[in-house]
Design an enzyme around this catalytic site. Sequence first.
Site, PDB file in Angstrom:
ATOM      1  N   ARG A  81      33.785  29.714  28.051  1.00 14.40           N
ATOM      2  CA  ARG A  81      32.830  30.510  28.724  1.00 14.40           C
ATOM      3  C   ARG A  81      33.669  31.863  28.333  1.00 14.40           C
ATOM      4  NH1 ARG A  81      34.511  32.498  34.760  1.00 14.40           N
ATOM      5  NH2 ARG A  81      32.546  33.901  34.842  1.00 14.40           N
ATOM      6  N   HIS A 125      29.914  40.346  33.766  1.00 10.60           N
ATOM      7  CA  HIS A 125      31.402  40.220  34.092  1.00 10.60           C
ATOM      8  C   HIS A 125      31.770  41.402  34.488  1.00 10.60           C
ATOM      9  CE1 HIS A 125      34.986  37.218  34.363  1.00 10.60           C
ATOM     10  NE2 HIS A 125      35.552  38.367  34.967  1.00 10.60           N
ATOM     11  N   TYR A 294      41.478  30.598  43.135  1.00 11.88           N
ATOM     12  CA  TYR A 294      42.787  31.134  42.911  1.00 11.88           C
ATOM     13  C   TYR A 294      43.549  30.725  43.982  1.00 11.88           C
ATOM     14  CZ  TYR A 294      41.395  33.267  38.603  1.00 11.88           C
ATOM     15  OH  TYR A 294      40.560  33.395  37.347  1.00 11.88           O
ATOM     16  N   GLU A 363      36.638  29.165  37.048  1.00 13.38           N
ATOM     17  CA  GLU A 363      38.122  29.733  36.712  1.00 13.38           C
ATOM     18  C   GLU A 363      38.860  29.204  37.521  1.00 13.38           C
ATOM     19  OE1 GLU A 363      38.238  33.937  37.125  1.00 13.38           O
ATOM     20  OE2 GLU A 363      36.320  34.233  35.975  1.00 13.38           O
TER      21      GLU A 363
HETATM   22  C1  BGC Z   1      38.136  37.335  37.570  1.00 17.17           C
HETATM   23  C2  BGC Z   1      38.902  37.563  36.264  1.00 17.17           C
HETATM   24  C3  BGC Z   1      40.114  37.872  36.688  1.00 17.17           C
HETATM   25  C4  BGC Z   1      40.966  36.898  37.302  1.00 17.17           C
HETATM   26  C5  BGC Z   1      42.425  37.013  37.489  1.00 17.17           C
HETATM   27  C6  BGC Z   1      38.860  36.570  38.628  1.00 17.17           C
HETATM   28  O1  BGC Z   1      38.693  37.265  39.917  1.00 17.17           O
HETATM   29  O2  BGC Z   1      36.762  36.757  37.266  1.00 17.17           O
HETATM   30  O3  BGC Z   1      37.950  38.626  35.753  1.00 17.17           O
HETATM   31  O4  BGC Z   1      41.087  38.048  35.506  1.00 17.17           O
HETATM   32  O5  BGC Z   1      40.164  36.558  38.415  1.00 17.17           O
HETATM   33  O6  BGC Z   1      42.580  38.131  38.513  1.00 17.17           O
END
Ligand code: BGC
Length: 450
Positions: A81, A125, A294, A363
């Site tokens: 990606r 992005h 995250y 991600e």
């Molecule tokens: C984003 C990335 C960023 C990552 C870590 C995501 O919010 O898509 O571009 O580097 O998190 O912060």
Amino acid sequence: MTSQQPLPAFPDGFLWGVSTSAFQIEGAPAEDGRGPSAWDAFVREPGRIKDGSDATVATDHYHRWPEDIALLRELGVGAYRFSISWPRVLPSGSGRVNGPGLDFYDRLVDALCEAGIRPAPTLFHWDTPLALEEGGGWLRRETAQRFADYAEVVAARLGDRVAHWITLNEPAELTLLGYGLGVHAPGERLLFDALPAAHHQLLGHGLAVRALRAHGACSIGIANSHGPVQPLSDSAADTGAADFYDTLSNRLFADPLLLGRYPDPGLAALLPGPVDEDLKLISEPLDWYGVNYYQPTLVGADGSAGDFAGIDIPAELPFALHRMPDRERTGSGWAVVPEGLTETLRTLRERYGERLPPVVITENGCAYPERTEDTRRIAFLDAHLRALHAALAEGADVRGYFVWSLLDNFEWAEGCTQRFGLVHVDYTTLERTPKDSFHWLRHALRGNRR
Ligand code: BGC
């Protein structure tokens, strides 16, 4: 600690990949006719980027892409990606197409196909062409149509080889951080007046889906950020604040896409244009739904702890972000909560039911400063993959997982201070060195390729 146990087996055909984005890795901002983006202007404003770095070189991927594809091949991922830089393809955002810019992605896609890696480009992005930003950017409805025109140009050229399309990356972050709080480009601090940027990105998504499908695309998704929101206490004020933040961060984009309506009539009333008509387009069924995960967020009615991702929330907003106590933290201070991924996937199923298409984790990853002996990243990935497996066992239909990120790269307002890569990049020599986590993942993927 890193588990010594091999990872559990994922289903046949599960797609393993890594993610990057154009502005964070490419460099070469003025080469071969690329136009400026809102981020090129933003990094030049004093004080915007923590270490004063400007992504002019970043990881120099624009020149070193063959080396990066060799790394992908060595890692053994099935998909990559990356994002396409809109101003590289259309220097002023609309009108004249920049042939050499499009050629760059054409070569990249060809080389990925030759390496047996499925190209999965993100069309946007966060690097809005500066000319469009200066005309109002995503606050203007016209930008949605310009985005669809750009999608059409890219699809016409690459559509015969692209396996999976991603329209937008994290429109919530662009709205909140870029237009609402001003910590990302374009640096506007509009608070709730930023909401038109949310609607116009969604409209741009809907129009782009239509343009991509007209060119035969049959695997289209979006990458939205999601994570559990926890109230600071069970007081009515804190639970109300947490629910409001949940609406902004988890539902504002997912509800229109998956249910065809906005989650809150009060917020919807702040949106411009023929919203009901637009929602029909926005909610055209997707082939899959991308989740960037995250960490969870702890939210109270007052008293920002100030150290949550370094973001200062103005007192006018009806919520405050707090640091989650008693949690191990990544190098960027983010809480390590793998079970938050299982919970996120459960919540999505509960809220959207049949309307939720198959999910791809577009991600997941962490920043740590270690040069190559990144045991903590291995532990992070191991734990999150187990949490993902637990979600599958509960019945979640997840078809793929992408690590953020292949390379250490330009981490937006944090500049080069946060290293998210499986591969270390020396920002002086630009030498790439796979970290221990790279070798760990390579090994884990071998075990999972059945
Ligand atoms: C984003 C990335 C960023 C990552 C870590 C995501 O919010 O898509 O571009 O580097 O998190 O912060």
